[in-house]
Motif scaffolding. Structure first.
Motif, short mmCIF file in Angstrom:
data_model
loop_
_atom_site.label_atom_id
_atom_site.label_comp_id
_atom_site.label_asym_id
_atom_site.label_seq_id
_atom_site.Cartn_x
_atom_site.Cartn_y
_atom_site.Cartn_z
N ALA A 215 0.83 -1.20 0.00
CA ALA A 215 0.00 0.00 0.00
C ALA A 215 0.86 1.25 0.00
O ALA A 215 0.34 2.37 0.00
CB ALA A 215 -0.89 0.00 1.23
N HIS A 216 2.17 1.04 0.01
CA HIS A 216 3.09 2.17 0.06
C HIS A 216 3.79 2.35 -1.27
O HIS A 216 3.60 1.57 -2.20
CB HIS A 216 4.14 1.94 1.16
CG HIS A 216 3.56 1.92 2.54
ND1 HIS A 216 2.78 0.88 3.02
CD2 HIS A 216 3.61 2.82 3.56
CE1 HIS A 216 2.41 1.12 4.25
NE2 HIS A 216 2.91 2.31 4.61
N LEU A 217 4.63 3.37 -1.31
CA LEU A 217 5.50 3.58 -2.48
C LEU A 217 6.95 3.45 -2.03
O LEU A 217 7.28 3.78 -0.88
CB LEU A 217 5.29 4.98 -3.07
CG LEU A 217 3.92 5.28 -3.66
CD1 LEU A 217 3.88 6.75 -4.12
CD2 LEU A 217 3.63 4.37 -4.85
N LEU A 218 7.78 3.00 -2.94
CA LEU A 218 9.21 2.93 -2.65
C LEU A 218 9.91 3.86 -3.64
O LEU A 218 9.87 3.64 -4.86
CB LEU A 218 9.71 1.49 -2.83
CG LEU A 218 10.88 1.06 -1.97
CD1 LEU A 218 10.60 1.26 -0.48
CD2 LEU A 218 11.24 -0.38 -2.24
N VAL A 219 10.52 4.90 -3.12
CA VAL A 219 11.25 5.84 -3.98
C VAL A 219 12.71 5.43 -3.91
O VAL A 219 13.35 5.51 -2.85
CB VAL A 219 11.05 7.29 -3.51
CG1 VAL A 219 11.72 8.25 -4.49
CG2 VAL A 219 9.57 7.60 -3.38
N GLU A 220 13.28 4.96 -5.04
CA GLU A 220 14.60 4.34 -5.03
C GLU A 220 15.70 5.34 -5.34
O GLU A 220 15.45 6.46 -5.76
CB GLU A 220 14.63 3.18 -6.03
CG GLU A 220 13.69 2.06 -5.60
CD GLU A 220 13.65 0.92 -6.59
OE1 GLU A 220 13.59 1.21 -7.80
OE2 GLU A 220 13.68 -0.23 -6.14
N GLY A 221 16.91 4.90 -5.15
CA GLY A 221 18.05 5.78 -5.34
C GLY A 221 18.44 6.35 -3.99
O GLY A 221 18.32 5.68 -2.96
N GLU A 222 18.88 7.59 -3.96
CA GLU A 222 19.19 8.24 -2.69
C GLU A 222 18.35 9.51 -2.60
O GLU A 222 18.87 10.64 -2.64
CB GLU A 222 20.68 8.56 -2.61
CG GLU A 222 21.56 7.32 -2.52
CD GLU A 222 23.02 7.68 -2.35
OE1 GLU A 222 23.32 8.81 -1.90
OE2 GLU A 222 23.85 6.84 -2.68
N PRO A 223 17.03 9.35 -2.51
CA PRO A 223 16.17 10.53 -2.58
C PRO A 223 16.20 11.35 -1.29
O PRO A 223 16.35 10.80 -0.20
CB PRO A 223 14.79 9.92 -2.80
CG PRO A 223 14.87 8.58 -2.14
CD PRO A 223 16.26 8.12 -2.29
N ALA A 224 16.09 12.66 -1.45
CA ALA A 224 16.00 13.53 -0.28
C ALA A 224 14.56 13.47 0.23
O ALA A 224 13.61 13.73 -0.52
CB ALA A 224 16.37 14.96 -0.69
N ALA A 225 14.43 13.13 1.51
CA ALA A 225 13.09 13.00 2.09
C ALA A 225 12.33 14.32 2.00
O ALA A 225 11.13 14.35 1.74
CB ALA A 225 13.21 12.54 3.54
N ALA A 226 13.07 15.39 2.21
CA ALA A 226 12.41 16.70 2.19
C ALA A 226 11.81 16.99 0.82
O ALA A 226 10.73 17.57 0.71
CB ALA A 226 13.44 17.78 2.55
N ARG A 227 12.52 16.54 -0.21
CA ARG A 227 12.03 16.81 -1.57
C ARG A 227 10.74 16.02 -1.83
O ARG A 227 9.82 16.51 -2.49
CB ARG A 227 13.12 16.42 -2.58
CG ARG A 227 12.76 16.82 -3.99
CD ARG A 227 13.94 16.75 -4.92
NE ARG A 227 13.51 17.03 -6.29
CZ ARG A 227 13.80 16.30 -7.34
NH1 ARG A 227 14.57 15.24 -7.20
NH2 ARG A 227 13.35 16.63 -8.53
N ILE A 228 10.70 14.83 -1.32
CA ILE A 228 9.50 14.00 -1.52
C ILE A 228 8.29 14.67 -0.87
O ILE A 228 7.23 14.81 -1.49
CB ILE A 228 9.71 12.59 -0.92
CG1 ILE A 228 10.82 11.88 -1.72
CG2 ILE A 228 8.43 11.78 -0.93
CD1 ILE A 228 11.26 10.57 -1.12
#
Lengths: 352, 328
Positions: free
Chosen positions: A258-271
């Motif tokens: 039910a979640h999303l997985l944002v891969e790589g080294e994403p900045a949490a703040a940007r998300i």
């Protein structure tokens, strides 16, 4: 060489010549394996792991550079230290027509070990019942165990295993992993080369990662992985719309239940910023910690893509490899501005 | 010595040695059967046929002998005039003799040494195969790499492997020689031709056997060295066969001066306590070109020193290559 270093190489280089041309296998490799514990020697296939191990064991001659085992310069003083080193290079290779016991007896006699030691190591590796069978009739796992038994004939301080789990089933892999851990816990140094990172991560205390014959990173597993994240798990009310928004912003997104997985080294703040712009409110944002495998993939991928002169060590020569310029271990990088994903690790060779 | 002992035990446990021994025994049995067959007394039918052939030849001689003798002497005189040499066509030996048709059976003492010498080629081939396979198989299976992680001193390892091939050749060759001699004696004894072997014949037999034994050890070393150099049994055996065909046959035919330096000449000189070979020498005179065969002698010393020198060169070359070679 410090007393707490079991294996050391400096500016080690090896080139193979054949009718097809010259192939550079190892390029100015600086390797340090600390005494005690399991050290993972990691790299993709063809990165120079086996060549390095063969050079350490005197099986092939380096073009240049220096090597030492427990402070003894090799191959010059290898005979003085070989009694402290047990090694399996690639697949176990013993005399196929002889029984397991006969193979061990011959090796024990060659090094002057007592015959009683053969029974001990057979027992230690659980091969006593099959000791009289021909080696060629053994399964791969049994061959591997017999090869380990052979290395234990010397009661070595350093064990070198080159891709020891190749071809083994899960039970065999588990057993080898357990054996390596046990040997390390007995105070021995275990150097294990592998390209299967998940296995090594479970057992290694320290690692060295090489790519295209050069050291890319080394240190404890925790240091090499650092506190980087491989992905961020996002809980959001409208995952499909959220995925589209993140994707549109250039992020790699895939559903994770039910979640999303944002891969790589994403900045949490940007998300959170991107989703908030769409009126989507995040109820969960969990960094997924990187594993050795993702670090390894990142390092080796970057090494391939970032080849400064296009000289591939595995490419036929004519093209000269990158000159080796050993760099001191890099200072730990400061944490990233807001996401805490920048790794802290020791790197060498200027490849990073 | 410890390493040599280990290598000897390893070779003695190899199936290849057993296979070579069985092949050797089979060959010995065949040779023995051949000897038994050739020493059997003539049957009554054979005796009758021989008697008939002898009588027919006597009758022909009585009818045409004078004319045949005159023709022979005339040809002999013509050749003498042409060449100026004192040629002998053997015209006075043309009259049929009874023993020509009733051959005497060879006695054990007369043939044993020769049979051993002839059979030595087979024994040497077996030992070469054992030696080649002992090292080449170890290299091709990768077991040598494992071995070197236990004993990294390469020259010591090489010395033990070459020496062990020579040592293991001794019981193999000795066993087959004893078997062959026993078989020969039994074959002659069964046919009533074993008696009358004097001390000199026994000395000759013993000397030949001992020289074959020594050559067997040398062949083991050479085989093992070739196995190390070429790394594959097929490659090493291919080289040996190629050498035999090209150098020992074709090149030797084209360049007669090579004869004393051929392996087969040296082996024959060693095994037979000296050997001979023939060359054709031609002289050009006013009457034309005259050619004749000339016999040359090659001594045991020449043969043994040449074989030893070749072996030493091969071993040194193998050592130089093996010391530096990457073992993968």
């Amino acid at each position: 060489m410090p007393a707490d270093v079991a294996v050391e190489t400096r500016a080690l280089r090896k080139t193979y010549s054949s009718l097809k041309g010259r192939q550079v296998a190892v390029v100015g490799l600086d390797l340090d394996v600390p005494t005690g514990g399991v050290h993972g020697f990691l790299g993709p296939n063809g990165s120079g792991k086996t060549t390095t191990i063969r050079m350490l064991l005197g099986l092939i001659r380096p073009d240049s550079g220096s090597m030492s085992l427990f402070g003894h310069e090799v191959p010059k003083r290898l005979p003085e230290v070989i009694g402290r080193v047990g090694a399996i290079v690639e697949s176990p290779k013993l005399f196929p027509a002889f029984s397991g016991r006969r193979n061990l007896v011959l090796l024990a006699d060659a090094i002057g070990a007592p015959r009683s030691r053969v029974d001990e190591v057979l027992d230690e590796t659980g091969l006593t019942d099959r000791a009289g069978d021909r080696y060629s009739s053994y399964s791969l796992g049994m061959k591997q165990r017999l090869a380990i038994a052979a290395t234990l004939l010397k009661s070595p301080d350093l064990l070198i295993f080159d891709e020891p789990t190749n071809g083994l089933d899960p039970a065999g892999i588990h057993e080898i992993r357990r054996t390596m851990r046990r040997l390390a816990d007995e105070g021995r140094t275990v150097l294990v080369s592998s390209h299967i990172l998940a296995e090594v991560e479970q057992v290694a205390d320290t690692v060295s990662i090489i790519g295209r014959g050069r050291l890319l990173a080394s240190g404890t597993v925790a240091d090499v992985i650092g506190d980087r994240t491989a992905a961020v798990r996002v809980g959001v009310a409208e995952p499909e719309r959220a995925a589209a928004a993140l994707h549109a912003a250039g992020l790699q997104v895939r559903p994770d239940g039910a979640h999303l997985l944002v891969e790589g080294e994403p900045a949490a703040a940007r998300i959170t910023y991107l989703l908030a712009q769409q009126g989507l409110w995040v109820h969960e944002l969990t960094p997924v910690r990187a594993g050795l495998e993702s670090v390894f993939l990142e390092l080796t991928r970057a090494d391939t893509l970032g080849a400064p002169d296009g000289a591939s060590p595995s490419a036929p020569d004519g093209a000269s490899p990158q000159p080796h310029a050993p760099a001191p271990p890099a200072a730990p990088s400061p944490p990233g501005p807001d996401d805490g994903t920048t790794p802290s690790r020791r790197t060498r060779g200027g490849a990073r | 010595m410890r390493l040599l002992g280990v290598e000897v035990r390893r070779l003695l446990a190899r199936r290849m040695l057993l296979a070579a021994a069985l092949a050797g025994v089979a060959a010995v049995v065949l040779i023995t059967l051949g000897i038994w067959s050739s020493t059997r007394p003539l049957t009554q039918t054979q005796l009758d046929a021989a008697e008939r052939a002898y009588q027919a030849e006597v009758e022909r001689w009585e009818a045409d002998g004078d004319e045949m003798l005159a023709d022979c002497e005339e040809a002999e005189a013509a050749e003498r005039d042409l060449t100026g040499d004192d040629v002998d066509f053997g015209c006075d030996q043309m009259e049929p003799q009874r023993q020509w048709f009733f051959p005497e059976r060879p006695a054990f003492g007369d043939v044993a040494a020769d049979v051993l010498a002839t059979s030595s080629v087979l024994l040497l081939v077996l030992v070469l195969v054992v030696g080649v396979s002992a090292t080449a198989a170890e290299i091709s299976t990768g077991a040598l790499g494992t071995w070197l992680t236990f004993v990294p001193q390469r020259l010591r390892v090489l010395a033990s492997k070459l020496a062990s091939a020579g040592v293991v050749a001794l019981p193999l060759v000795a066993g087959l020689l004893v078997l062959l001699l026993a078989g020969l004696w039994v074959a002659h004894a069964v046919n009533g031709a074993a008696g009358g072997t004097d001390a000199e014949a026994w000395r000759d037999i013993a000397g030949t056997a001992l020289r074959i034994l020594a050559l067997g050890a040398l062949a083991g070393v050479v085989g093992a060295a070739l196995g190390v150099l070429l790394r594959h049994t097929a490659a090493a055996l291919g080289l040996l066969v190629g050498w035999a065909l090209v150098v020992e046959s074709i090149v030797a035919g084209l360049v007669p001066a090579l004869q004393p330096w051929l392996l087969r000449t040296s082996v024959a000189a060693w095994v037979q306590d000296g050997t001979t070979y023939w060359t054709t020498e031609c002289t050009v005179t006013a009457d034309g070109t005259s050619c004749q065969g000339v016999e040359h002698h090659v001594s045991l010393t020449h043969g043994s020193l040449w074989l030893l020198a070749l072996t030493v060169v091969l071993v040194l070359l193998t050592g130089a290559v093996f010391r530096r070679r990457d073992v993968v």
